[in-house]
Design a protein around this motif. Structure first.
Motif, PDB file in Angstrom:
ATOM      1  N   GLU A  51      -6.328   6.207  -2.058  1.00 60.22           N
ATOM      2  CA  GLU A  51      -6.708   5.013  -1.458  1.00 60.22           C
ATOM      3  C   GLU A  51      -7.356   4.012  -2.844  1.00 60.22           C
ATOM      4  O   GLU A  51      -8.019   4.504  -3.405  1.00 60.22           O
ATOM      5  CB  GLU A  51      -7.732   4.961  -0.220  1.00 60.22           C
ATOM      6  CG  GLU A  51      -6.795   5.032   1.226  1.00 60.22           C
ATOM      7  CD  GLU A  51      -5.645   4.876   1.309  1.00 60.22           C
ATOM      8  OE1 GLU A  51      -5.361   3.335   1.455  1.00 60.22           O
ATOM      9  OE2 GLU A  51      -4.436   5.607   1.899  1.00 60.22           O
ATOM     10  N   GLU A  54       1.455  -0.869   0.053  1.00 63.84           N
ATOM     11  CA  GLU A  54       0.256   0.149   0.194  1.00 63.84           C
ATOM     12  C   GLU A  54       0.865   1.283   0.001  1.00 63.84           C
ATOM     13  O   GLU A  54       0.721   1.989  -0.608  1.00 63.84           O
ATOM     14  CB  GLU A  54      -0.988  -0.072   0.863  1.00 63.84           C
ATOM     15  CG  GLU A  54      -2.075  -0.435   1.091  1.00 63.84           C
ATOM     16  CD  GLU A  54      -2.511  -0.340   0.030  1.00 63.84           C
ATOM     17  OE1 GLU A  54      -3.152   0.771  -0.653  1.00 63.84           O
ATOM     18  OE2 GLU A  54      -3.001  -0.945  -0.870  1.00 63.84           O
ATOM     19  N   LYS A  70       1.213   3.951  -3.205  1.00 66.07           N
ATOM     20  CA  LYS A  70       0.902   5.908  -2.679  1.00 66.07           C
ATOM     21  C   LYS A  70       2.641   6.541  -3.496  1.00 66.07           C
ATOM     22  O   LYS A  70       2.487   7.522  -3.523  1.00 66.07           O
ATOM     23  CB  LYS A  70       0.478   5.868  -1.045  1.00 66.07           C
ATOM     24  CG  LYS A  70      -0.408   5.857  -0.770  1.00 66.07           C
ATOM     25  CD  LYS A  70       0.089   5.368   0.796  1.00 66.07           C
ATOM     26  CE  LYS A  70      -1.380   5.669   1.229  1.00 66.07           C
ATOM     27  NZ  LYS A  70      -1.749   5.196   2.275  1.00 66.07           N
ATOM     28  N   HIS A 121     -10.806   4.137  -3.920  1.00 68.71           N
ATOM     29  CA  HIS A 121     -11.460   5.381  -4.168  1.00 68.71           C
ATOM     30  C   HIS A 121     -12.147   6.171  -5.388  1.00 68.71           C
ATOM     31  O   HIS A 121     -11.849   6.229  -6.528  1.00 68.71           O
ATOM     32  CB  HIS A 121     -10.460   6.557  -4.085  1.00 68.71           C
ATOM     33  CG  HIS A 121     -10.963   7.698  -2.824  1.00 68.71           C
ATOM     34  ND1 HIS A 121     -11.349   9.240  -4.019  1.00 68.71           N
ATOM     35  CD2 HIS A 121     -10.513   8.126  -1.760  1.00 68.71           C
ATOM     36  CE1 HIS A 121     -11.806  10.015  -3.046  1.00 68.71           C
ATOM     37  NE2 HIS A 121     -11.561   9.749  -2.166  1.00 68.71           N
TER      38      HIS A 121
END
Length: 173
Positions: free
Chosen positions: A102, A38, A42, A105
């Motif tokens: 995320e 994760e 990003k 999203h």
């Protein structure tokens, strides 16, 4: 002998046992790998790799069904150039899109094919909000624009009707 930085000892939250960094239980390993993944997604590099990876997977699936024999023409540089051209806005709605959002999203950037029957070529691919791409599904460019116009119209009519109803309810009291 392996060289590298020394690793500490981690207390397992599942079994309360001490783990060396390379000897985690399955639950701890999955948890740490998921967090690392994760965090990577990003970053610019991770977000670009995810977009290209999704396009590759989609193309492979369509090829297996005999629907798409085109190669992917776009690359990371094209995406970065395109997002600047579109000013970080969705091609279809002009609403802001988030490059580092995320997973799933609604405003996360997504590669969208204007003509769903063609591949990810530079002329056929745009950047859109994930929710709009999911909404479009198999619609053509013209059908998408018409559907969005109807959606906006319906929402504005519904909102006006609700406001008038509230005003009339307030005036009766």
């Amino acid at each position: 002998m392996k060289r590298g930085r020394p690793r500490g000892i981690i207390i397992c939250e599942h079994t309360n046992a001490k783990h060396k960094a390379n000897g985690l239980c399955k639950l701890c390993y999955k948890s740490s790998a998921s967090i690392q993944h994760e965090n990577y997604r990003k970053t610019t590099k991770g977000a670009l790799r995810t977009l290209i990876g999704n396009a590759l997977t989609s193309t492979k699936t369509r090829r297996a069904r005999g629907k798409d024999m085109c190669d992917i023409e776009i690359d990371k540089e094209w995406i970065l150039e395109r997002i600047k051209i579109q000013q970080y806005k969705c091609y279809w709605t002009n609403m802001p899109i988030a490059f580092y959002a995320e997973k799933r999203h609604p405003c996360k950037v997504s590669l969208d094919r204007k003509d769903p029957t063609k591949g990810y070529s530079k002329d056929n691919t745009v950047l859109s909000a994930w929710c709009i791409n999911a909404f479009r599904s198999g619609l053509s460019e013209a059908e998408t624009r018409e559907a969005l116009k109807l959606l906006v119209y319906h929402m504005s009519v519904t909102e006006l009707t609700t406001q008038k109803s509230l005003q009339s309810d307030l005036s009766l009291t």
